[in-house]
Write an enzyme that holds these catalytic residues in place. Structure first.
Site, short mmCIF file in Angstrom:
data_model
loop_
_atom_site.label_atom_id
_atom_site.label_comp_id
_atom_site.label_asym_id
_atom_site.label_seq_id
_atom_site.Cartn_x
_atom_site.Cartn_y
_atom_site.Cartn_z
N HIS A 1 0.85 -1.18 0.00
CA HIS A 1 0.00 0.00 0.00
C HIS A 1 0.89 1.24 0.00
O HIS A 1 1.94 1.24 0.65
CB HIS A 1 -0.92 0.00 1.23
CG HIS A 1 -2.01 1.02 1.16
ND1 HIS A 1 -1.84 2.33 1.55
CD2 HIS A 1 -3.29 0.92 0.71
CE1 HIS A 1 -2.97 2.99 1.36
NE2 HIS A 1 -3.87 2.17 0.85
N GLU B 1 -7.69 -4.90 -0.63
CA GLU B 1 -8.21 -5.64 -1.76
C GLU B 1 -8.13 -7.16 -1.58
O GLU B 1 -8.97 -7.89 -2.10
CB GLU B 1 -7.44 -5.23 -3.03
CG GLU B 1 -7.69 -3.77 -3.42
CD GLU B 1 -6.57 -3.19 -4.24
OE1 GLU B 1 -5.52 -3.85 -4.39
OE2 GLU B 1 -6.73 -2.06 -4.73
#
Length: 392
Positions: free
Chosen positions: A277, A330
Site C-alpha cells: 500500500h 483488496e
C-alpha cells in the site's frame, strides 16, 4: 539574445514535489485521516474500523456528510430519507438498457459514468459554486443513494436480466445485494458486505477522492465531480484490483503451490496483487478486519487466503529484506465478496457504491473553498521558440 522564460519561471515560482505528490499536503480536511506508520485510519474523530464493527452504513454516511453520528431517531429518519431516493428517475431508467448494451464487455462501472451524468441532468444538479451548502448536500445524497440502483441494474441488464426495483425497508447493503441477485440476503452476508462498505467509504486523499476535489474546486456540479472520481477509481492501480487479488488465489490453487508460485513472481519483479500500500507501512487495518470477517465464514478459500498471506510475507522478508509488504484491503475484500455471492465483475463497482459517500463528503468540503486547484508542470521538451517549418 533569446530568453528561456520557462527556466526563469521555474526558478522563481515552481516548487519541486515527489512523484505522484506523495506526502504533499494540498488541503486541510475534517473528514478523516490515514496514519500509515501506525496502521490506523479514522472518519472524523472515530476509528473507521470501530465504526464498521458497531454502526450501520447509513449512520456513517450521516457522519461524513452532516458531521455527526446520529442518535436513534435521527438515524431512522436519515435511513428513511436515503432509502426513498433509491428509485431512479424515469429518464435514467429508460436509458439503462442502451447504456448496458453499449458498454457490454466494459462492465457496470463504465456505464455508471454515463448514468450519473444523466441523473445529474434529470435531477437538475447545478454547479456547486452557484448553490448553498444545503442544496449541495441534498444533491450528494440524491446521487449516492442512486449509485447502487444504477450498478445493480446495469449488471443485470448486461446479463440479459430485468433490473430489480429497490426496497425501502431494507438497509443500504441488504438492498444492494437484493437488487443484484433478486433474493433477499441472509443477515450474516448483508452485515459482512455492510462492514466492507463502511471500511472503504473514505481513505484520505486517494486518487479518486483527489479527482473529485479537483473537479469540485472548479465549481462543477455534484454529478460531474462523481463521474470524474469513478473514472479515477476504474484504474487497476486504484480500485480495480479486488478481483485480481482473488485471481491470484485461483492461480495458486492449492497450498503446496504457494511457495514456488510466489517465489517465481517475486524474483521476476512482478507485483503480487493484494499486497502493499502506498501509505501503510504496517498491516492495513481494513485487511485485518476483513480477514476476521472471512474467518467467521471459514472454508477452503479462506484457509488458502490466510496461508497465502503468511507465506507471501515470509518469502518477501527472505527475498526482499527490509521491504515490508502486507495485505491491503483488496486481498480480503475479494474473499469476503466472493463468500457473499457477489460476481467478480461487481467487486470494484461495489467499492464505488461505498466510496460515493466519501467522495460526496469531500466534494462538500472542497466546495467551501473558492480557490481552484491548478498546479503547474515543468516544460522539458525541445527549447522554444523554434522557427515553424515552411511548407514547400
Amino acid at each position: 539574445m533569446s530568453v528561456n522564460r520557462s527556466a526563469n519561471r521555474s526558478a522563481s515560482t515552481f516548487v519541486d514535489v515527489p512523484r505522484g505528490l506523495a506526502g504533499v499536503v494540498v488541503a486541510d480536511t475534517e473528514i478523516g485521516d490515514v496514519r500509515g506508520i501506525e496502521g490506523f485510519y479514522h472518519y472524523r474523530q472515530y476509528s473507521a474500523v470501530e465504526l464498521a464493527q458497531t454502526r450501520g452504513f447509513e449512520d456513517v454516511w450521516h457522519l461524513l456528510v452532516h458531521g455527526t453520528l446520529p442518535d436513534p431517531a435521527r438515524s431512522a429518519a436519515f435511513a428513511a430519507e436515503t432509502a426513498a431516493l433509491r428509485r431512479l428517475p424515469d429518464e435514467v431508467t429508460a436509458a439503462l438498457p442502451a447504456i448496458a448494451a453499449a458498454g457490454r464487455g466494459s462492465g457496470p462501472l463504465a456505464g455508471m459514468r454515463t448514468a450519473l451524468s444523466l441523473l445529474g441532468a434529470a435531477k437538475g444538479f447545478r454547479p456547486v459554486y452557484d448553490i448553498d451548502a444545503e442544496r449541495r448536500r441534498a444533491d450528494t445524497v440524491v446521487a449516492a443513494a442512486a449509485v447502487p440502483t444504477m450498478l445493480a441494474a446495469l449488471h443485470r441488464l448486461g446479463r440479459g436480466l430485468e433490473p430489480v426495483e429497490p426496497r425501502e425497508e431494507l438497509s443500504y447493503a441488504a438492498n444492494y445485494l437484493y437488487m443484484l441477485t433478486g433474493s433477499e440476503p441472509d443477515e450474516r452476508r448483508a452485515r459482512a458486505i455492510e462492514q466492507y462498505l463502511i471500511s472503504t467509504i473514505d481513505h484520505g486523499f486517494n486518487a479518486s477522492t483527489f479527482t473529485a476535489r479537483v473537479i469540485a474546486s472548479t465549481g462543477a456540479d455534484v454529478g460531474a465531480c462523481l463521474v470524474g472520481a469513478v473514472g479515477a477509481l476504474s484504474g487497476p492501480l486504484h480500485g480495480g484490483a479486488p478481483s485480481r487479488a482473488l485471481d491470484t488465489l485461483d492461480a495458486i490453487g492449492t497450498p503446496d503451490r504457494i511457495d514456488p508460485w510466489i517465489r517465481e513472481r517475486v524474483l521476476a519483479g512482478d507485483r503480487i496483487m493484494g499486497f502493499g500500500h502506498p501509505v501503510y507501512r504496517t498491516e492495513d487495518p481494513r485487511s485485518r478486519m476483513l480477514r476476521g470477517i472471512a474467518q467467521q465464514f471459514g472454508g477452503p478459500l479462506v484457509e488458502l487466503a490466510v496461508e497465502v498471506e503468511r507465506q507471501v510475507e515470509a518469502i518477501l522478508a527472505e527475498l526482499k529484506p527490509g521491504r515490508e509488504l502486507h495485505t491491503n484491503v483488496e486481498f480480503y475484500a475479494g474473499v469476503v465478496m466472493e463468500l457473499c455471492g457477489l460476481p467478480r465483475e461487481m467487486f470494484t463497482p461495489t467499492f464505488a457504491a461505498a466510496r460515493a459517500v466519501g467522495w460526496s463528503a469531500n466534494i462538500l468540503e472542497q466546495a467551501q473553498d473558492s480557490k481552484i486547484i491548478r498546479p503547474a508542470a515543468r516544460y522539458v521538451g525541445p527549447q522554444p521558440p523554434a522557427a515553424v517549418p515552411v511548407l514547400v
